[in-house]
Enzyme design. Structure first.
Site, PDB file in Angstrom:
ATOM      1  N   HIS A  47       0.818  -1.210   0.000  1.00  0.00           N
ATOM      2  CA  HIS A  47       0.000   0.000   0.000  1.00  0.00           C
ATOM      3  C   HIS A  47       0.856   1.265   0.000  1.00  0.00           C
ATOM      4  CE1 HIS A  47      -3.891   1.955   0.575  1.00  0.00           C
ATOM      5  NE2 HIS A  47      -3.321   2.764   1.442  1.00  0.00           N
ATOM      6  N   HIS A  94     -10.266   2.624  -0.886  1.00  0.00           N
ATOM      7  CA  HIS A  94     -10.442   2.285   0.526  1.00  0.00           C
ATOM      8  C   HIS A  94     -11.276   1.011   0.577  1.00  0.00           C
ATOM      9  CE1 HIS A  94     -10.152   4.261   4.710  1.00  0.00           C
ATOM     10  NE2 HIS A  94      -8.952   4.146   4.191  1.00  0.00           N
TER      11      HIS A  94
END
Length: 745
Positions: A47, A94
């Site tokens: 990430h 998200h």
């Protein structure tokens, strides 16, 4: 944990591999303590580090004459839009937080993407989103849809940023791992931007905004692993948002930038203080000395690693010019926000963290970040075996529709959640706050934001048909960029640049990585064709569904494209709806005998294993040049691209605004009726014009090597195909308007 024995078993639990653990020991010339290891685990997660994707991200076109910063240089892309103004825009995912806690996951996704914009000094003026859910008849999917939509709406509405559009798809591959991609766009004057950098030895380092809590710890690691049935146990990794606090932080940040006291500023998103301190130091070629004891916390006795890794929302890290502390503090005091000095910029190139007088971290900042010491991998890949079956699909294995079956088939198509109106969703969003939004009463293919004080407008489009990417990743990548550009062109704008959100399965799966590599190649080739460089975005791997037999299945590869366009004269805005009886309907582009990956086959026949629809990049570019010129010449009255559902769905959509009808004909006897009505061959647009303009439209299309054929006429009553009535607008409207509402309510 200060005295904990650190070995590979500890590193493995934090998501690090054995070679990564050994590399950390080499960098430090010793074994890390638990706090240091925790920092490496989040900063070297996929990430934050893009370790499995950066090689191919760097191959995307990343520079252009309008770009003020290149991809990856700042928190968001920055594009020159003239008149002394610049546009900052970005899209990010998200996904995992939203799959576990849909309301807060989606809300904090919205908050995070807006902070990426205003941390650069730009005021957010528009938001969009791209959402993917599983089958809508599943109660769990309905729960996720309701939570995500409410989270997006509540946060954006309270913050005062209009949500102007987006896309929502439903497909079984997202049954467990949904996708929530949030897009934000902001405006800033030249010279009023601020960089995410730490410069000036001795300059104080501030944390501003909310206090730091235990929510979101290891959130970046959580986003870099597969979702499983046990992921709900990781609920503390989901952040909790407060849009009212973010509104205060937005106004305070923009006001503070104008004082000239700020040297650098960065949002605390993934990995929290760990990320902002390391990235700002590495970018400035400096270091930082931080006292974690001075960080305002929401819980007592927080451990150093908890403070460093917390992803509590509505926080910024600011480097202030020494001597201007009182100026900065006065602004944040005015807005009743925390504003505490927690350290200073150093010349060591290291992150030196202290807690209660004890040094707990000593790491070279450069070794934590992308482009520094963070690992970079080139994963193996191979062509997926499933493609053999898809490419063998034969349209002749499907019985064609008869003209008598057409109305029932069309009504059924409008009951597909992927075709039906998303009114139930978008009515929960405030689209008109700040009064810049154009087109809410007159629909167009792209979303339009007025630039007040000028004749210009910005256009935004978010697009990706993941089914096409699944069936042919290269061609699907081409189509994703091309459709976004087509929507902007059909609205009267010129495509300028893109941001992307690359949602894929596990990169260690060779077939998934093949999808990733080829989809990016397609995206890159299309971006070169349309001169739309990539300004940034994010990569979201590990999007999987766990099956009952304990195996996993990746989501459909979903490289979501957020495209920015410009309209120099707002009077050139083109809408998609038919205007009046007697106008001629023209089809630009070729319709093929093609049903590949069509919503028609998926919805009416439950057939998912088909080939990618026809597409040619040169034909697409020619079509877009033709449409753009027709709009500038004022030769046409409407333009609507043909995409999901095919030609007949697009034609009916064009009728709905004014409750008009049409009569159209399939002139090509060799063309199947189902392919004519519902096929999704690309590079096609429906336009209307006055009868006296038909020859001029045809001539211009010929100049641009684009096929142009008369399809039919606009009427004020029935809709008919080959002189066979399929009903009136009022027959389709109730199904179109209420499908989602009837399921979700």
């Amino acid at each position: 944990m200060a005295n904990q024995i650190i070995d590979f078993s500890v590193a493995q639990k934090l998501g690090l591999t054995e070679p990564e653990f050994e590399k950390i020991k080499v960098i430090l010339d010793r074994t890390p303590n638990f706090t240091e290891l925790s920092i490496f685990s989040v900063m070297w997660s996929e990430h934050c580090s893009y370790k499995n994707s950066i090689k191919y991200l760097k191959q995307l076109p990343r520079s252009g004459s309008a770009l003020l910063v290149e991809a990856g240089e700042e928190n968001a892309g920055l594009v020159d839009i003239g008149d002394g103004l610049a546009c900052a825009f970005k899209i990010e995912s998200h996904n995992h937080p939203s799959a576990i806690e849909p309301y807060q996951g989606a809300a904090t996704g919205v908050g995070g993407i807006h902070r990426d914009i205003f941390t650069m000094g730009a005021r957010p003026i528009a938001a969009m989103n791209s959402l993917r859910f599983g089958e809508l008849d599943r109660p769990h999917t309905q729960h996720l849809v309701k939570g995500v939509v409410k989270g997006i709406g509540d946060y954006g509405n309270c913050l005062g940023v209009p949500t102007i559009g987006g896309e929502t798809y439903f497909h079984p591959s997202y049954n467990q791992n949904i996708l929530v991609n949030a897009f934000s766009l902001g405006i800033v004057k030249h010279g009023e931007t601020v960089s995410a950098t730490a410069e000036g030895i001795g300059n104080p380092v501030y944390i501003v905004g909310s206090a730091t809590g235990k929510d979101g710890i290891h959130g970046a690691t959580f986003a870099s692993a597969d979702l499983t049935e046990d992921s709900a146990k990781d609920l503390p990794a989901v952040q909790v948002g407060d849009p009212f606090q973010e509104k205060l932080l937005l106004e305070a940040s923009l006001e503070a930038i104008k004082t000239g006291a700020i040297v650098g500023m960065q949002d605390m998103g993934a990995a929290g203080i760990s990320c902002s301190t390391s990235e700002m130091s590495a970018k400035g070629g400096t270091g930082m000395k931080i006292d974690l004891s001075k960080v305002p916390t929401r819980q007592a006795d927080m451990k150093p690693f908890e403070i460093l890794l917390s992803e509590s929302q509505e926080r910024m890290l600011i480097v202030c010019e020494k001597g201007k502390e009182s100026v900065l503090e006065a602004v944040f005091d005015k807005w009743d926000l925390e504003c505490e000095i927690i350290g200073e910029v150093t010349d060591t190139g290291r992150l030196e963290m202290y807690h209660d007088g004890e040094q707990v971290v000593d790491i070279p900042s450069h070794d934590l970040v992308l482009g520094g010491g963070a690992p970079v991998y080139d994963r193996e890949f191979e062509r997926p075996k499933y493609l053999d079956k898809l490419e063998a699909f034969d349209i002749n294995s499907i019985t064609d529709l008869t003209i008598d079956e057409l109305k029932e088939a069309t009504l059924s198509m409008f009951s597909s959640p992927n075709i039906a109106s998303k009114k139930w969703i978008y009515e929960q969003y405030d689209s008109m706050v700040r009064t810049n939004t154009l087109g809410t009463n007159e629909p167009s293919d792209a979303n339009v934001i007025r630039l007040k004080g000028t004749d210009k407008a910005l256009l935004c489009s978010v697009d990706c048909n993941a089914s096409y990417v699944y069936a042919d990743p290269y061609k699907g990548g081409l189509i994703a960029v091309s459709e976004a550009a087509r929507n902007i062109v059909c609205t009267g704008g010129k495509p300028v640049a893109i941001t992307n959100c690359l949602n894929f399965g596990n990169p260690y799966d060779k077939e998934v990585y093949w999808q990733f590599v080829n989809a990016l190649k397609g995206m890159g080739d299309a971006c070169l064709k349309f001169d739309t460089p990539v300004t940034g975005g994010n990569v979201s791997f590990y999007n999987q569904t766990q099956l009952p037999n304990n195996t996993t299945e990746p989501i459909y590869p979903t490289p979501t494209i957020g495209m920015l366009g410009m309209m120099e004269d707002i009077n050139n805005k083109m809408t998609l709806h038919f205007k009046e009886k007697g106008d001629v309907i023209l089809l630009l582009g070729e319709t093929k005998n093609d049903l590949g990956q069509s919503e028609y086959l998926k919805h009416t026949k439950a057939m998912y294993e088909t080939n990618c629809p026809y597409f040619d990049l040169d034909e697409e570019a020619n079509l877009q040049r033709a449409v753009s010129q027709l709009i500038l010449d004022k030769s046409i009255k409407s333009a609507h691209d043909i995409s999901d559902g095919g030609l007949l769905i697009a034609t009916i959509e064009s009728c709905m605004h004014n409750a008009l009808g049409f009569t159209i004909e399939k002139h090509d006897q060799a063309l199947r009726l189902d392919a004519f009505a519902f096929g999704e061959s690309q590079s096609r647009v429906i336009v209307t014009c006055a009868p006296e303009q038909v020859e001029a439209v045809k001539d211009l299309c010929k100049t641009h090597h684009t096929t142009c054929k008369i399809l039919g006429l606009v009427t004020d009553g029935d809709m008919s195909v080959n002189h066979h009535s399929i009903g009136k607008c009022s027959d389709f409207r109730p199904v179109y308007d209420t499908t989602l509402e009837s399921i979700l309510n």
